[in-house]
Scaffold this active site. Structure first.
Site, short mmCIF file in Angstrom:
data_model
loop_
_atom_site.label_atom_id
_atom_site.label_comp_id
_atom_site.label_asym_id
_atom_site.label_seq_id
_atom_site.Cartn_x
_atom_site.Cartn_y
_atom_site.Cartn_z
N CYS A 53 7.96 3.60 5.68
CA CYS A 53 6.96 3.39 4.47
C CYS A 53 8.00 2.91 3.19
O CYS A 53 7.19 2.59 2.23
CB CYS A 53 6.16 4.47 4.25
SG CYS A 53 7.24 5.99 3.88
N CYS A 107 0.75 -1.10 -0.10
CA CYS A 107 -0.09 -0.16 0.06
C CYS A 107 0.74 1.39 -0.14
O CYS A 107 0.55 2.02 -0.78
CB CYS A 107 -0.82 -0.05 1.15
SG CYS A 107 -2.44 1.33 1.21
N CYS A 156 -3.49 4.49 9.39
CA CYS A 156 -2.31 4.08 10.05
C CYS A 156 -1.61 5.16 11.09
O CYS A 156 -0.38 4.83 11.27
CB CYS A 156 -1.28 3.93 8.84
SG CYS A 156 -1.76 2.71 7.74
#
Length: 233
Positions: free
Chosen positions: A228, A117, A203
């Site tokens: 990330c 994602c 998140c």
């Protein structure tokens, strides 16, 4: 440029943040940009960068899952500094394919899903944002997390083939907020509600007193995996 990293770190060993930014914005004019997530550190850098060069590029990544407060801050920041933050979005077809296959909140299921994602919503748009750049300015600080302790002022981003500049690398959280308050810099109101680090809404959570400043990001994961991919080394 890769060969210059050690020399640049030595050159600016005793320099102020303003001196560092002034040199890089002049030396790489037209080839340098501030990558902003609209966090406290990035707001400090936006103030500094626009104060040195009003035409310097400031960009952000809109993942499609940001907090409403973050979108409002983009508008307030543009208005305050008379700029237009460039916004990069993920490819719609890639998002549709991912969500269709793995679900809208796939990131809770596994680290692999979460990284997928992040890749589609952040990494791919970032690569588009980097086109034509030699340097990207980041708001990273060494004491933000265990994954950032050994970062330097000037680094070589091997994955993207450009210099990564971390002007606030030595700053503490207190330094950041002192500067914001002294200069009345617009910031995300979520910071006042226990959110020191703000990313995508699903998140990110508020943290408890005494927790690490990055504890609210991907809180279901081990601290060693909490990046990330934007700052993968």
């Amino acid at each position: 440029m890769k060969e210059r990293i050690n020399d640049l770190n030595e050159k600016f060993q005793e320099a102020t943040v303003g001196e560092v930014l002034s040199w890089f914005l002049n030396e790489f004019k037209g080839k340098i940009a501030l990558s902003s997530s609209l966090g406290a550190e990035d707001q400090v850098l936006t103030e500094m960068v626009t104060g040195i060069d009003k035409e310097a590029t400031v960009f952000t990544l809109d993942t499609g899952r940001l907090f409403p407060e973050t979108y409002d801050l983009i508008h307030r920041t543009n208005t305050r500094y008379g700029i237009k933050i460039k916004v990069f979005f993920p490819e719609a077809s890639r998002v549709e394919e991912m969500v269709g296959e793995k679900g809208i909140n796939l990131f809770y299921e596994s680290i692999e899903n979460r990284k997928l994602c992040c890749h589609i919503r952040k990494i791919e748009p970032l690569k588009r944002a980097f086109k034509g750049l030699d340097v990207w300015i980041c708001g990273l600080r060494r004491d933000q997390s265990v994954t950032r302790h050994d970062m330097k002022l000037v680094e070589w981003d091997e994955a993207n083939g450009l210099i990564k500049l971390n002007p606030l690398i030595e700053w503490t959280e207190k330094d950041v907020w002192d500067y914001i308050n002294e200069n009345k810099i617009p910031y995300n109101p979520l910071h006042d509600k226990g959110y020191p680090s703000i990313g995508c809404q699903p998140c990110t959570r508020a943290i408890m007193k005494g927790e690490d400043v990055r504890a609210g990001r991907w809180w279901w994961e081990n601290p060693d995996t909490k990046e990330c991919g934007l700052h993968k080394r």
